[in-house]
Design an enzyme around this catalytic site. Structure first.
Site, PDB file in Angstrom:
ATOM      1  N   ILE A 101       0.839  -1.208   0.000  1.00  0.00           N
ATOM      2  CA  ILE A 101       0.000   0.000   0.000  1.00  0.00           C
ATOM      3  C   ILE A 101       0.874   1.258   0.000  1.00  0.00           C
ATOM      4  CG2 ILE A 101      -1.841   1.250   1.199  1.00  0.00           C
ATOM      5  CD1 ILE A 101      -2.832  -1.433   2.286  1.00  0.00           C
ATOM      6  N   ASP A 114      11.442   2.465   5.433  1.00  0.00           N
ATOM      7  CA  ASP A 114      11.008   1.087   5.696  1.00  0.00           C
ATOM      8  C   ASP A 114      12.235   0.324   6.189  1.00  0.00           C
ATOM      9  OD1 ASP A 114       8.605  -1.039   4.227  1.00  0.00           O
ATOM     10  OD2 ASP A 114      10.346  -1.749   5.356  1.00  0.00           O
ATOM     11  N   ARG A 166      -3.361   0.962  10.656  1.00  0.00           N
ATOM     12  CA  ARG A 166      -3.983   0.265  11.785  1.00  0.00           C
ATOM     13  C   ARG A 166      -4.127   1.243  12.929  1.00  0.00           C
ATOM     14  NH1 ARG A 166      -4.822  -5.595  12.408  1.00  0.00           N
ATOM     15  NH2 ARG A 166      -4.533  -6.285  10.273  1.00  0.00           N
ATOM     16  N   ASP A 181      -8.513   6.724   9.021  1.00  0.00           N
ATOM     17  CA  ASP A 181      -9.444   5.706   8.539  1.00  0.00           C
ATOM     18  C   ASP A 181      -9.516   4.562   9.551  1.00  0.00           C
ATOM     19  OD1 ASP A 181     -11.166   4.522   6.520  1.00  0.00           O
ATOM     20  OD2 ASP A 181      -9.545   3.107   6.109  1.00  0.00           O
ATOM     21  N   GLU A 218     -11.775   0.691  17.777  1.00  0.00           N
ATOM     22  CA  GLU A 218     -12.802   0.415  16.765  1.00  0.00           C
ATOM     23  C   GLU A 218     -13.720  -0.652  17.338  1.00  0.00           C
ATOM     24  OE1 GLU A 218     -11.572  -0.344  12.704  1.00  0.00           O
ATOM     25  OE2 GLU A 218      -9.975   1.118  12.860  1.00  0.00           O
ATOM     26  N   HIS A 234     -12.937   3.134   8.504  1.00  0.00           N
ATOM     27  CA  HIS A 234     -12.179   1.959   8.017  1.00  0.00           C
ATOM     28  C   HIS A 234     -12.696   1.475   6.658  1.00  0.00           C
ATOM     29  CE1 HIS A 234      -9.459  -1.442   9.675  1.00  0.00           C
ATOM     30  NE2 HIS A 234      -9.315  -1.312   8.361  1.00  0.00           N
ATOM     31  N   GLY A 271     -10.940   1.947   3.727  1.00  0.00           N
ATOM     32  CA  GLY A 271      -9.845   1.984   2.756  1.00  0.00           C
ATOM     33  C   GLY A 271      -9.994   0.993   1.610  1.00  0.00           C
ATOM     34  N   ALA A 272     -10.443  -0.208   1.930  1.00  0.00           N
ATOM     35  CA  ALA A 272     -10.520  -1.249   0.891  1.00  0.00           C
ATOM     36  C   ALA A 272     -11.926  -1.360   0.313  1.00  0.00           C
ATOM     37  CB  ALA A 272     -10.122  -2.592   1.493  1.00  0.00           C
TER      38      ALA A 272
HETATM   39  N1  LIG Z   1      -7.583   1.068   5.768  1.00  0.00           N
HETATM   40  C1  LIG Z   1      -7.881  -0.119   5.257  1.00  0.00           C
HETATM   41  O1  LIG Z   1      -9.026  -0.413   4.958  1.00  0.00           O
HETATM   42  C2  LIG Z   1      -6.787  -1.127   5.029  1.00  0.00           C
HETATM   43  C3  LIG Z   1      -6.927  -2.075   4.002  1.00  0.00           C
HETATM   44  C4  LIG Z   1      -5.901  -2.997   3.794  1.00  0.00           C
HETATM   45  C5  LIG Z   1      -4.773  -2.976   4.605  1.00  0.00           C
HETATM   46  N2  LIG Z   1      -4.658  -2.046   5.612  1.00  0.00           N
HETATM   47  C6  LIG Z   1      -3.463  -1.973   6.457  1.00  0.00           C
HETATM   48  O2  LIG Z   1      -2.406  -1.363   5.739  1.00  0.00           O
HETATM   49  C7  LIG Z   1      -1.158  -1.755   6.288  1.00  0.00           C
HETATM   50  C8  LIG Z   1      -0.153  -2.034   5.195  1.00  0.00           C
HETATM   51  O3  LIG Z   1      -0.604  -3.083   4.348  1.00  0.00           O
HETATM   52  P1  LIG Z   1       0.302  -3.616   3.140  1.00  0.00           P
HETATM   53  O4  LIG Z   1      -0.539  -4.551   2.356  1.00  0.00           O
HETATM   54  O5  LIG Z   1       0.968  -2.480   2.446  1.00  0.00           O
HETATM   55  O6  LIG Z   1       1.411  -4.448   3.975  1.00  0.00           O
HETATM   56  P2  LIG Z   1       2.878  -4.858   3.497  1.00  0.00           P
HETATM   57  O7  LIG Z   1       3.283  -5.982   4.367  1.00  0.00           O
HETATM   58  O8  LIG Z   1       2.908  -5.031   2.017  1.00  0.00           O
HETATM   59  O9  LIG Z   1       3.763  -3.557   3.845  1.00  0.00           O
HETATM   60  C9  LIG Z   1       4.062  -3.143   5.147  1.00  0.00           C
HETATM   61  C10 LIG Z   1       5.482  -2.566   5.131  1.00  0.00           C
HETATM   62  O10 LIG Z   1       5.738  -1.930   6.378  1.00  0.00           O
HETATM   63  C11 LIG Z   1       7.108  -2.168   6.704  1.00  0.00           C
HETATM   64  N3  LIG Z   1       7.307  -1.937   8.136  1.00  0.00           N
HETATM   65  C12 LIG Z   1       7.153  -2.806   9.167  1.00  0.00           C
HETATM   66  N4  LIG Z   1       7.369  -2.170  10.340  1.00  0.00           N
HETATM   67  C13 LIG Z   1       7.689  -0.873  10.033  1.00  0.00           C
HETATM   68  C14 LIG Z   1       8.013   0.270  10.806  1.00  0.00           C
HETATM   69  N5  LIG Z   1       8.051   0.217  12.136  1.00  0.00           N
HETATM   70  N6  LIG Z   1       8.255   1.433  10.162  1.00  0.00           N
HETATM   71  C15 LIG Z   1       8.210   1.511   8.812  1.00  0.00           C
HETATM   72  N7  LIG Z   1       7.894   0.447   8.022  1.00  0.00           N
HETATM   73  C16 LIG Z   1       7.640  -0.720   8.627  1.00  0.00           C
HETATM   74  C17 LIG Z   1       7.364  -3.586   6.237  1.00  0.00           C
HETATM   75  O11 LIG Z   1       8.737  -3.815   6.017  1.00  0.00           O
HETATM   76  C18 LIG Z   1       6.555  -3.630   4.930  1.00  0.00           C
HETATM   77  O12 LIG Z   1       7.369  -3.292   3.802  1.00  0.00           O
HETATM   78  C19 LIG Z   1      -1.488  -2.947   7.213  1.00  0.00           C
HETATM   79  O13 LIG Z   1      -1.454  -2.491   8.550  1.00  0.00           O
HETATM   80  C20 LIG Z   1      -2.894  -3.330   6.845  1.00  0.00           C
HETATM   81  O14 LIG Z   1      -3.583  -3.863   7.957  1.00  0.00           O
HETATM   82  C21 LIG Z   1      -5.640  -1.111   5.824  1.00  0.00           C
END
Ligand SMILES: NC(=O)c1ccc[n+]([C@@H]2O[C@H](COP(=O)([O-])OP(=O)(O)OC[C@H]3O[C@@H](n4cnc5c(N)ncnc54)[C@H](O)[C@@H]3O)[C@@H](O)[C@H]2O)c1
Length: 316
Positions: free
Chosen positions: A157, A176, A244, A268, A273, A291, A293-294
Site C-alpha cells: 500500500i 522502511d 492500523r 481511517d 474500533e 475503516h 480503505g478497501a
Molecule cells: N484502511 C484499510 O481499509 C486497510 C486495508 C488494507 C490494509 N490495511 C493496512 O495497511 C497496512 C499495510 O498493508 P500492506 O498490504 O501495504 O502491507 P505490506 O506488508 O505489504 O507492507 C508493510 C510494510 O511496512 C514495513 N514496516 C514494518 N514495520 C515498520 C516500521 N516500524 N516502520 C516503517 N515500516 C515498517 C514492512 O517492512 C513492509 O514493507 C497494514 O497495517 C494493513 O492492515 C488497511
C-alpha cells in the site's frame, strides 16, 4: 465441489467459480452452526472476510474442508498455522485493495489541503448566513503538486500511495526498515509507462522533510508516530493513518493539532474500533472515514476473482 462464501463474495468471484464448475453458496451461516453446515453440505472451500472465525475446533471437526480463503489481508480470524499443519490450504488476497487504500488517502489529502472536511461540516450550518466568512476561512488552501510526501512503511500500500503521489506531481521519500529500495512503475491510460527508483531513507529524515505523511505499516507493539516523532515534523504538516489503529498515538496527535504542528490529519483506522474516541470524532481538523480503505467495488471484484483463480489452481 461446494464453496461457502460465509461473509459474501463479489459477483465476479461467483461467476469465475461457477464457470470452473463450483457451486457457490452465499448464505451467511451463524458461527455456532458453521461446523454442522459445512459437514452436512460437503463444503470443500470456506471463504471468509473478517466476520467469520475459523479456529482449531472448526478445523478439527470438518475433515472435508480443503481450503480456507480470506478476502483481504489480515488473517487474525483464522488459525492459519494449525490449518496448514492439518494439510489445509489457507489463501488470502494481499494486493487486491492496495490501490483503493491509496486513493482514499489522497481523497483525504486533497480534502484537507482545501478544508473540504471542515467546509462540508460548516456549509449546511452557515453557508447561507455567513458565506463570505467561510470563504475567507478556507482561503489559504494549498496544492499537492510540488510538495513532498513521506511514506512510512513501503510495502504494497505504501508503494501504491507513492505511485498516486508521483502521478500528482509530488516528490516521494520513504522509510522502511526492511526494504532498501523499490522500483515503482506508473502506467498511464495510453499504455505509456514511467519507472521511478526510490531508495528508502531514515525515519527521521522522512519526518523532517515531508509536507504530507502517510503510514502503511503492519500492526506494531509500539507507536510509529508518538510525541517525539511529531516534534521532528515540519510545522503545518498533514498526516494520514489508513494502516492500523495504534500506530499513531491519538492523544499525541490531538496535542500536535492543538499546538499547530499538524495542520490536519486523516484517520481511517482508530485505536478504539468500532467506537473511536469522541474527541477525535468532534475534532474539526480531522478528516474521518470508518475503516473504508478497501471498500471499493473494484477492490471487492479483485478479491473475488483472485480467490477464485487461487481455488481453481489448487483444486482444479
Ligand atoms: N484502511 C484499510 O481499509 C486497510 C486495508 C488494507 C490494509 N490495511 C493496512 O495497511 C497496512 C499495510 O498493508 P500492506 O498490504 O501495504 O502491507 P505490506 O506488508 O505489504 O507492507 C508493510 C510494510 O511496512 C514495513 N514496516 C514494518 N514495520 C515498520 C516500521 N516500524 N516502520 C516503517 N515500516 C515498517 C514492512 O517492512 C513492509 O514493507 C497494514 O497495517 C494493513 O492492515 C488497511
Amino acid at each position: 465441489m461446494k464453496v461457502l462464501a460465509n461473509d459474501g463474495i463479489s459477483k465476479s468471484g461467483i461467476d469465475a467459480l461457477e464457470e470452473a464448475g463450483y457451486e457457490v453458496i452465499t448464505t451467511t451461516v451463524a458461527q455456532e452452526q458453521l461446523i454442522k453446515y459445512i459437514n452436512e453440505n460437503d463444503i470443500a472451500v470456506l471463504l471468509v472476510r473478517s466476520a467469520t472465525t475459523v479456529r482449531k475446533d472448526l478445523i478439527d471437526a470438518c475433515p472435508g474442508l480443503k481450503i480456507i480463503g480470506r478476502g483481504g489481508v489480515g488473517m487474525d480470524n483464522i488459525d492459519v498455522a494449525y490449518a496448514r499443519e492439518k494439510g489445509l490450504h489457507v489463501i488470502n488476497t494481499p494486493a487486491a485493495s492496495s490501490h483503493s487504500v491509496a486513493e482514499l488517502v489522497f481523497g483525504h489529502f486533497y480534502g484537507l489541503a482545501r478544508f473540504l472536511h471542515h467546509s462540508n461540516r460548516e456549509m449546511p450550518l452557515e453557508g447561507d448566513s455567513n458565506f463570505k466568512g467561510l470563504k475567507k476561512a478556507y482561503a489559504k488552501g494549498i496544492e499537492l503538486k510540488g510538495k513532498t510526501l513521506g511514506v512510512l512503511g513501503f510495502g504494497r500500500i505504501g508503494q501504491a500511495t507513492a505511485k498516486v503521489a508521483l502521478g500528482a506531481g509530488m516528490k516521494v521519500v520513504a522509510f522502511d526498515p526492511f526494504l532498501d529500495k523499490a522500483r515503482l512503475e506508473l502506467e498511464f491510460f495510453d499504455g505509456q509507462k514511467v519507472a521511478f527508483d526510490i531508495e528508502t531513507i531514515s525515519k527521521e529524515a522522512v519526518l523532517k522533510q515531508a509536507d504530507f505523511i502517510t503510514l502503511h505499516v503492519p500492526a506494531q507493539k509500539e507507536y510509529v508516530i508518538d510525541e517525539a516523532e511529531f516534534k521532528l515534523m515540519k510545522d503545518g504538516v498533514i498526516l494520514a493513518n489508513a494502516a492500523r489503529g495504534g500506530v499513531v498515538n491519538e492523544v499525541a496527535l490531538v496535542k500536535a493539532i492543538e499546538s499547530g504542528k499538524v495542520a490536519g490529519a486523516a484517520l481511517d483506522v482508530f485505536e478504539k474500533e468500532p467506537r473511536p474516541e469522541i474527541q477525535l470524532l468532534m475534532n474539526a481538523s480531522l478528516s474521518l472515514t470508518p475503516h473504508t480503505g478497501a471498500a471499493t467495488n473494484e477492490a471487492q471484484d479483485r478479491i473475488g476473482t483472485e480467490l477464485a483463480s487461487q481455488i481453481v489452481n489448487l483444486l482444479g
